[in-house]
Design an enzyme around this catalytic site. Structure first.
Site, PDB file in Angstrom:
ATOM      1  N   ASP A  95      35.387  90.808  95.373  1.00  0.00           N
ATOM      2  CA  ASP A  95      35.635  89.391  95.097  1.00  0.00           C
ATOM      3  C   ASP A  95      37.096  89.038  94.840  1.00  0.00           C
ATOM      4  OD1 ASP A  95      35.817  90.776  92.738  1.00  0.00           O
ATOM      5  OD2 ASP A  95      34.339  89.615  91.639  1.00  0.00           O
ATOM      6  N   HIS A  96      37.885  89.996  94.358  1.00  0.00           N
ATOM      7  CA  HIS A  96      39.241  89.650  93.916  1.00  0.00           C
ATOM      8  C   HIS A  96      40.271  89.636  95.048  1.00  0.00           C
ATOM      9  CE1 HIS A  96      37.721  90.032  89.867  1.00  0.00           C
ATOM     10  NE2 HIS A  96      38.907  89.786  89.356  1.00  0.00           N
ATOM     11  N   ASP A 160      35.917  94.431  84.033  1.00  0.00           N
ATOM     12  CA  ASP A 160      36.514  93.112  84.140  1.00  0.00           C
ATOM     13  C   ASP A 160      36.283  92.423  82.807  1.00  0.00           C
ATOM     14  OD1 ASP A 160      37.430  91.029  86.471  1.00  0.00           O
ATOM     15  OD2 ASP A 160      36.434  90.061  84.784  1.00  0.00           O
ATOM     16  N   ARG A 448      41.263  81.125  82.509  1.00  0.00           N
ATOM     17  CA  ARG A 448      42.618  81.514  82.094  1.00  0.00           C
ATOM     18  C   ARG A 448      43.642  80.585  82.697  1.00  0.00           C
ATOM     19  NH1 ARG A 448      41.654  87.813  82.330  1.00  0.00           N
ATOM     20  NH2 ARG A 448      40.719  87.752  80.272  1.00  0.00           N
ATOM     21  N   SER A 643      43.313  90.607  80.832  1.00  0.00           N
ATOM     22  CA  SER A 643      42.507  91.388  81.768  1.00  0.00           C
ATOM     23  C   SER A 643      42.155  92.780  81.262  1.00  0.00           C
ATOM     24  CB  SER A 643      43.286  91.503  83.072  1.00  0.00           C
ATOM     25  OG  SER A 643      42.842  92.588  83.831  1.00  0.00           O
ATOM     26  N   ARG A 645      42.370  95.264  83.338  1.00  0.00           N
ATOM     27  CA  ARG A 645      43.015  96.158  84.315  1.00  0.00           C
ATOM     28  C   ARG A 645      43.725  97.328  83.633  1.00  0.00           C
ATOM     29  NH1 ARG A 645      46.959  91.123  85.618  1.00  0.00           N
ATOM     30  NH2 ARG A 645      44.916  90.224  85.961  1.00  0.00           N
TER      31      ARG A 645
HETATM   32  C1  MIC Z   1      41.172  88.393  85.479  1.00  0.00           C
HETATM   33  O1  MIC Z   1      40.442  87.425  85.313  1.00  0.00           O
HETATM   34  O2  MIC Z   1      42.299  88.486  84.967  1.00  0.00           O
HETATM   35  C2  MIC Z   1      40.662  89.547  86.296  1.00  0.00           C
HETATM   36  C3  MIC Z   1      41.453  89.621  87.501  1.00  0.00           C
HETATM   37  O3  MIC Z   1      39.333  89.308  86.654  1.00  0.00           O
HETATM   38  C4  MIC Z   1      40.785  90.805  85.456  1.00  0.00           C
HETATM   39  C5  MIC Z   1      40.507  92.047  86.156  1.00  0.00           C
HETATM   40  C6  MIC Z   1      41.614  92.533  86.988  1.00  0.00           C
HETATM   41  O4  MIC Z   1      42.780  92.425  86.596  1.00  0.00           O
HETATM   42  O5  MIC Z   1      41.316  93.102  88.023  1.00  0.00           O
HETATM   43  C7  MIC Z   1      39.989  90.806  84.175  1.00  0.00           C
HETATM   44  O6  MIC Z   1      39.805  89.774  83.605  1.00  0.00           O
HETATM   45  O7  MIC Z   1      39.627  91.880  83.671  1.00  0.00           O
HETATM   46 FE1  SF4 Z   2      37.619  86.368  89.200  1.00  0.00          FE
HETATM   47 FE2  SF4 Z   2      38.555  86.998  86.765  1.00  0.00          FE
HETATM   48 FE3  SF4 Z   2      38.864  84.544  87.802  1.00  0.00          FE
HETATM   49 FE4  SF4 Z   2      36.500  85.333  87.091  1.00  0.00          FE
HETATM   50  S1  SF4 Z   2      38.260  85.050  85.730  1.00  0.00           S
HETATM   51  S2  SF4 Z   2      36.982  84.250  88.987  1.00  0.00           S
HETATM   52  S3  SF4 Z   2      36.519  87.498  87.617  1.00  0.00           S
HETATM   53  S4  SF4 Z   2      39.739  86.447  88.553  1.00  0.00           S
END
Ligand code: MIC
Ligand code: SF4
Length: 753
Positions: A95-96, A160, A448, A643, A645
């Site tokens: 998805d990312h 995630d 976010r 995140s 990550r």
């Molecule tokens: C996000 O919302 O920041 C992400 C991208 O979903 C991350 C995961 C990632 O950095 O791959 C998260 O929230 O954990």
């Molecule tokens: Fe994707 Fe993270 Fe955004 Fe949700 S908050 S849509 S998991 S990047």
């Protein structure tokens, strides 16, 4: 799915005995959170009660979910764990990595082409190790999990931070780094510090423009981005029972923004309706049979102050729609105060883009309510003034809302439907003109809104609201428009008002989908080959990190003293860097490039103590690495917020940073650092942060007697020959100290395999 039913039966069979034992151990009525946690202890029924915020406890989660941007590293680690199959049901979701540019179909095809190597890798590792694989286009991890895998009373971890979305269906769902997922898939227990409990009592009932999103926007304003750290937030009360399961999911999802370990709602009629609506009537029936175990005890909800560490009460009947932002999700404005805030702060009032959808807000209910406004725009001859995009959370939702005509309605208002993926939410947005860095405003129904997150432009003021509010403001093209009170001028010059949004919690005709995008793994994967080209710039097999050398660390160079907010986006940026998530060496070139250097207020500009010159953070660190000199990173409060990550921990580890010393950590990041064999330390006296000077060489003393609860000594050797000795606290327990000594948690697993 049959597999799941058996698993859920087993879990539910344990509940009565385990909860009875827990009630005895704790010695008083139980919250829902405690019930589920105690029902998932690895060691069996509780023989003791655990201290909240203190005891480390081993749990046995029921499931693991991973998204493509984090799964690569998680699975590269799992491949070294020496197993031929995952120990618990696990899934991967693509998805990312899909970039939003033109629209769903073209963008998806382009992504399949561009990311082929990574998708092939993920599909083949999944196939080999018994992991379910959700193809690109199938949807966003949290929405797919809610529709297919979440179940009341269950426990899952996900790579995630928005994994808590499944709390909307009564599951304890926690975001973790890939190394934690690797442990659980390898059949090892999963360790968590027993959380503190925050109770949120919802009274009254929402109506009109207010939606579930406003509950969490309000809570974020109360608790701030740090307020939930180390805590699970449990929602209850008549107001809670009035919210749809997906609305509850939205609230739990965005609980990540207050740093909460997770959030949860109890099982109720709405959960049952959602399970039935998503083809899982059998699970609803099973949950009904143990319903009393799937909610907190009556005594708890009658006198919450006696059972929770903190209680917040919100009256839904009085709750106003909120808009939060810019730049941080906890700056909460009730809509009635927002216009004044925009003017006072000089934020651009003209709204350029409204974006709805994402894992947070893409349910049938969300889309139908937003579409009711889009329909009004058409009927009332209002031409939407802002650009408007929709990211459906799953193919099932997309297919259904297309069938029911909502996508058409958005089209009439000028909306563009993007692929079922993260897209702009994670900076996968080819926003035209963003490179000019002009000051502008956008509003999203995401969770976010850190600087640069959506489009890389530091001057984009991003606000977060419900899909309804986003849609209304996009129609107006103006942030100071309050749809509850204000009118708009239509194309015939008349003043018109938008009526309250209307929608349905679940589709009247049921959900439908042609190809949900799921690929089951091979029964026996032993002959499946996992290919990683040695010349790939996107994937790289991992080498083990070196073990601790057995001595104190002397003469570490200060790499950067970061000032203010330093989220994982500052430490390891997403957007253009997402493509290197499977290649540690390459992604390390983004290390800390977003962090603000306290000595010059610049980003990506630090003093190289060897050359005396200023350079980029990754290049400077590579210089130290080449010279065989360790370094240290200093940071402020809530370091590593955001995140899950683990790249934000692996990059410094890989490049030779030895310790991160900060005022405080966000939970997931602190664990990620420990797992990778780093020292995650906090100032015993936060004011000591001020003592750190730009040319410091730093010693960490006491490592040969590294023990739980015992602070380490930090000696700051300043350039002028003077020095300060300060204390650093840590939260390592015995097992975690072993990770440090071995060089990483994975090194220990490998040694045992
Ligand atoms: C996000 O919302 O920041 C992400 C991208 O979903 C991350 C995961 C990632 O950095 O791959 C998260 O929230 O954990
Ligand atoms: Fe994707 Fe993270 Fe955004 Fe949700 S908050 S849509 S998991 S990047």
């Amino acid at each position: 799915m049959a597999f799941d039913i058996e698993m859920i039966k087993e879990v539910y069979a344990r509940f009565p005995e385990r909860i009875a034992a827990a009630r005895k151990a704790v010695g008083k009525p139980l919250t829902l959170t405690e019930k589920i946690l105690y029902a998932h202890l690895t060691e069996g029924p509780a023989s003791q009660s655990y201290a909240r915020g203190k005891s480390y406890v081993d749990f046995q989660p029921d499931r693991v979910a991973m998204q493509d941007a984090t799964a690569q590293m998680a699975l590269l680690q799992f491949m070294q764990a020496g197993r031929d199959k995952v120990a618990v049901p696990s899934t991967v979701h693509c998805d990312h990595l899909i970039q939003a540019e033109i629209g769903a179909e073209k963008d998806l095809n382009k992504a399949k082409d561009k990311n082929k190597e990574v998708y092939d890798f993920l599909a083949s590792v999944s196939n080999k190790y018994g992991i379910g694989f959700w193809k690109p286009g199938a949807g966003i991890i949290h929405q797919v999990v809610l529709e297919n895998y979440a179940f009341p009373g269950g426990m899952m971890i996900g790579t995630d931070s928005h994994t808590p979305n499944a709390g909307g269906l009564g599951m304890i769902a926690i975001g973790v780094g890939g190394a934690d997922a690797c442990d659980v898939m390898a059949g090892l227990p999963w360790e968590l510090k027993f959380p503190k409990l925050i109770g949120v009592k919802l009274t009254g009932k929402m109506s009109g423009w207010t939606s579930a999103k406003d509950v969490i926007l309000k809570v974020a304003g109360i608790l701030t981005v740090k307020g939930g750290t180390g805590a699970i937030v449990e929602y209850f009360g008549e107001g809670a029972r009035s919210l749809s399961a997906t609305g509850k999911g939205t609230i739990c999802n965005m609980g990540a923004e207050i740093g909460a370990t997770t959030s949860i709602f109890g099982y109720d009629e709405k959960s049952a309706a959602y399970l039935q609506g998503t083809g899982r009537a059998d699970i609803a029936a099973m949950a009904d049979a143990i319903a009393a175990h799937l909610t907190g005890d009556d005594e708890v909800y009658a006198n919450p102050e006696q059972y929770f560490d903190q209680v917040i009460e919100i009256n839904l009947s009085e709750l106003e729609p909120h808009v939060n932002g810019p730049f941080t999700p906890d700056l909460a404005w009730p809509i009635s105060k927002f216009a004044a805030a925009v003017k006072e702060n000089g934020w651009p009032a003209k709204l350029d883009v409204g974006l709805i959808g994402s894992c947070t807000n893409s349910s049938y209910e969300d889309i139908s309510r937003a579409a009711s406004l889009a329909q009004q725009a058409v009927d009332k001859k209002l031409n939407a003034k802002s650009e408007y995009t929709i990211t459906p959370g799953s193919e099932q939702v997309r297919f259904t809302v297309e069938r029911d005509g909502f996508l058409d309605t958005f089209g009439k208002m000028g909306g563009v439907v993007l692929a079922n993926a993260c897209g702009p939410c994670i900076g996968q947005w080819a926003r035209h003109g963003a490179e000019k860095q002009e000051k502008n405003s956008i509003i999203t129904s995401f969770n976010r809104n850190f600087a640069k997150r959506a489009d890389g432009n530091p001057n984009t003021h991003a606000f977060v609201a419900s899909p309804e509010i986003v849609t209304a403001l996009a129609i107006a093209g103006d942030l100071t428009f309050n749809p509850l009170t204000d009118t708009l001028t239509n194309s015939e010059g008349q003043q018109v008002k938008l009526d309250e949004p209307r929608g349905l919690e679940l589709p009247a005709k049921g959900f439908a989908v042609e190809d949900a995008g799921y690929q089951a793994p091979a029964e026996d994967g032993s002959s499946v080959q996992v290919l990683v080209s040695p010349t790939s710039d996107r994937l790289q097999l991992l080498d083990s990190f070196p073990a601790w050398e057995g001595t104190d660390l002397k003469g570490l160079k200060l790499l950067i003293k970061a000032k203010g907010k330093c989220t994982t986006d500052h430490i390891s940026m997403a957007g253009p860097w997402l493509k290197y998530r499977g290649h540690l060496d390459n992604i390390s070139n983004n290390m800390l490039i977003g962090a603000v250097n306290a000595f010059n207020d610049a980003t990506n500009k630090v003093k190289n103590q060897l050359s005396g010159e200023y350079g980029e953070v990754p290049a400077t660190q590579r210089h130290y690495k080449a010279a065989g000199i360790g370094s240290i990173v200093v940071g402020d409060e809530n370091y590593g917020e955001g995140s899950s990550r683990e790249h934000a921990a692996m990059e410094p580890r890989f490049l030779g940073v030895r310790a991160i010393l900060v005022k405080s950590f966000a939970r997931i990041h602190e664990t990620n650092l420990k797992k990778q064999g780093m020292l995650a330390l906090t100032f015993a006296n936060p004011a000591d942060y001020e003592l750190i000077q730009e040319d410091d060489a730093i010693d960490i003393v006491g490592l040969t007697e590294f023990a739980p609860g015992k602070p380490l000594q930090i000696i700051l050797n300043h350039k002028d020959g003077s020095s300060n000795t300060i204390l650093a606290n840590h939260t390592y327990n015995e097992g975690q100290i072993e990770w440090f000594k071995a060089g990483s948690a994975l090194n220990l697993i490998k040694a045992k395999a």
